[in-house]
Design a protein around this motif. Structure first.
Motif, short mmCIF file in Angstrom:
data_model
loop_
_atom_site.label_atom_id
_atom_site.label_comp_id
_atom_site.label_asym_id
_atom_site.label_seq_id
_atom_site.Cartn_x
_atom_site.Cartn_y
_atom_site.Cartn_z
N ILE A 1 0.75 -1.24 -0.12
CA ILE A 1 -0.01 0.18 -0.14
C ILE A 1 0.97 1.33 -0.08
O ILE A 1 1.91 1.29 0.75
CB ILE A 1 -0.97 -0.12 1.28
CG1 ILE A 1 -1.90 -1.17 1.45
CG2 ILE A 1 -1.89 1.22 1.28
CD1 ILE A 1 -2.56 -1.33 2.75
N ILE A 2 0.71 2.23 -0.80
CA ILE A 2 1.26 3.45 -0.91
C ILE A 2 0.28 4.45 -0.69
O ILE A 2 -0.69 4.57 -1.70
CB ILE A 2 2.01 3.60 -2.20
CG1 ILE A 2 2.98 2.72 -2.34
CG2 ILE A 2 2.54 5.18 -2.11
CD1 ILE A 2 3.72 2.61 -3.69
N PHE A 3 0.13 4.90 0.43
CA PHE A 3 -1.10 6.22 0.53
C PHE A 3 -0.67 7.41 -0.03
O PHE A 3 0.38 7.87 -0.08
CB PHE A 3 -1.39 6.23 2.19
CG PHE A 3 -1.36 4.86 3.01
CD1 PHE A 3 -2.89 4.57 2.76
CD2 PHE A 3 -0.94 4.27 3.83
CE1 PHE A 3 -3.62 3.46 3.61
CE2 PHE A 3 -1.15 3.18 4.25
CZ PHE A 3 -2.63 2.76 4.39
N PRO A 4 -1.92 8.02 -0.32
CA PRO A 4 -1.68 9.49 -1.02
C PRO A 4 -1.44 10.34 -0.18
O PRO A 4 -1.82 10.15 1.05
CB PRO A 4 -3.04 9.59 -1.83
CG PRO A 4 -3.85 8.87 -0.77
CD PRO A 4 -3.38 7.46 -0.61
N CYS B 1 -5.04 -8.85 6.86
CA CYS B 1 -4.33 -8.90 5.36
C CYS B 1 -3.24 -9.56 5.30
O CYS B 1 -2.02 -8.73 5.67
CB CYS B 1 -4.29 -7.27 4.80
SG CYS B 1 -5.74 -6.59 4.42
N ARG B 2 -3.23 -10.90 5.32
CA ARG B 2 -2.01 -11.79 5.60
C ARG B 2 -0.97 -11.57 4.50
O ARG B 2 0.12 -12.14 4.78
CB ARG B 2 -2.47 -13.15 5.69
CG ARG B 2 -3.51 -13.37 7.23
CD ARG B 2 -3.63 -14.71 7.48
NE ARG B 2 -5.06 -14.66 8.44
CZ ARG B 2 -4.89 -14.55 9.54
NH1 ARG B 2 -3.55 -14.09 10.27
NH2 ARG B 2 -5.81 -14.61 10.35
N GLU B 3 -1.12 -11.10 3.39
CA GLU B 3 -0.31 -10.96 2.43
C GLU B 3 0.47 -9.36 2.41
O GLU B 3 1.29 -9.49 1.70
CB GLU B 3 -0.68 -11.27 1.13
CG GLU B 3 -1.25 -12.51 1.02
CD GLU B 3 -0.13 -13.81 1.12
OE1 GLU B 3 0.93 -13.49 0.44
OE2 GLU B 3 -0.61 -14.79 1.94
N LEU B 4 -0.14 -8.68 3.22
CA LEU B 4 0.34 -7.27 3.31
C LEU B 4 1.77 -7.21 3.70
O LEU B 4 2.05 -7.92 4.82
CB LEU B 4 -0.50 -6.35 4.01
CG LEU B 4 -0.22 -4.98 4.12
CD1 LEU B 4 -0.24 -4.28 2.49
CD2 LEU B 4 -0.92 -4.17 5.13
N ARG B 5 2.76 -6.85 2.98
CA ARG B 5 4.26 -6.89 3.18
C ARG B 5 4.77 -5.39 3.34
O ARG B 5 5.96 -5.35 4.19
CB ARG B 5 4.86 -7.66 2.09
CG ARG B 5 4.58 -9.02 2.17
CD ARG B 5 5.23 -9.52 0.90
NE ARG B 5 4.39 -10.89 0.55
CZ ARG B 5 4.90 -11.93 0.72
NH1 ARG B 5 6.02 -12.05 1.64
NH2 ARG B 5 4.22 -13.14 0.78
N LYS B 6 4.36 -4.39 2.62
CA LYS B 6 4.92 -3.12 2.94
C LYS B 6 4.08 -2.08 2.84
O LYS B 6 2.77 -2.11 1.96
CB LYS B 6 5.75 -2.91 1.59
CG LYS B 6 6.56 -1.73 1.14
CD LYS B 6 7.39 -1.95 0.13
CE LYS B 6 8.04 -0.40 -0.45
NZ LYS B 6 8.71 -0.52 -1.57
N VAL B 7 4.01 -1.04 3.70
CA VAL B 7 3.14 0.07 3.72
C VAL B 7 4.01 1.44 3.72
O VAL B 7 5.24 1.88 4.26
CB VAL B 7 2.56 0.07 5.14
CG1 VAL B 7 1.58 1.32 5.54
CG2 VAL B 7 1.53 -1.11 5.26
N THR B 8 3.40 2.54 2.69
CA THR B 8 4.05 3.46 2.68
C THR B 8 3.16 4.75 3.27
O THR B 8 2.17 4.85 2.53
CB THR B 8 4.61 4.07 1.34
OG1 THR B 8 5.37 2.82 0.94
CG2 THR B 8 5.44 5.23 1.36
N LEU B 9 3.58 5.42 4.16
CA LEU B 9 2.93 6.69 4.51
C LEU B 9 3.36 7.94 4.40
O LEU B 9 4.60 8.16 4.50
CB LEU B 9 2.75 6.42 6.22
CG LEU B 9 1.99 4.95 6.77
CD1 LEU B 9 2.33 4.96 8.25
CD2 LEU B 9 0.49 5.04 6.39
N SER B 10 2.55 8.92 4.22
CA SER B 10 3.06 10.33 4.12
C SER B 10 2.99 11.12 5.13
O SER B 10 2.43 10.70 6.44
CB SER B 10 2.07 10.98 3.03
OG SER B 10 0.96 11.57 3.46
N ALA B 11 3.45 12.46 5.35
CA ALA B 11 3.67 13.01 6.46
C ALA B 11 2.19 13.56 7.25
O ALA B 11 2.12 14.05 8.14
CB ALA B 11 4.66 14.15 6.31
N GLU B 12 1.41 13.66 5.96
CA GLU B 12 0.02 14.10 6.12
C GLU B 12 -0.85 13.34 7.23
O GLU B 12 -1.85 13.80 7.79
CB GLU B 12 -0.75 14.50 4.97
CG GLU B 12 0.00 15.41 3.87
CD GLU B 12 0.64 16.48 4.72
OE1 GLU B 12 -0.43 17.36 5.10
OE2 GLU B 12 1.70 16.92 4.37
#
Length: 86
Positions: free
Chosen positions: A17-20, A34-45
């Motif tokens: 997931i790459i959050f806007p 979400c057992r396959e979720l491996r990577k999350v990218t969060l913004s400063a907002e």
């Protein structure tokens, strides 16, 4: 996209997931199981992640935070530490 509600993506097959930058909050259990979720990218907002948002995401190992703010980093780090415990 400003917020993600409760259990919206729970038990889905998402892997990354790459959050806007517009995302400000993630509700309880939004990505629960979400057992396959491996990577999350969060913004400063982002300013609110409910506990349990990433509960039982057993393969989640990489969390990228696009900010230099130590305060945001510590807040988000503590939420994920709680969510990743067995």
């Amino acid at each position: 996209l400003i917020s993600i509600g409760r259990e919206v993506f729970s038990n889905s097959g998402l892997r990354e997931i790459i959050f806007p930058k517009t995302l400000q909050s993630i509700g309880w259990g939004a990505f629960y199981g979400c057992r396959e979720l491996r990577k999350v990218t969060l913004s400063a907002e982002i300013n609110k992640i409910d506990r349990g948002a990433f509960l039982n995401c057993t393969k989640l190992r990489k969390i990228f935070i696009q900010t230099d703010s130590q305060e945001i980093y510590e807040h988000i780090k503590s939420l994920f530490d709680l969510s990743l415990q067995d």
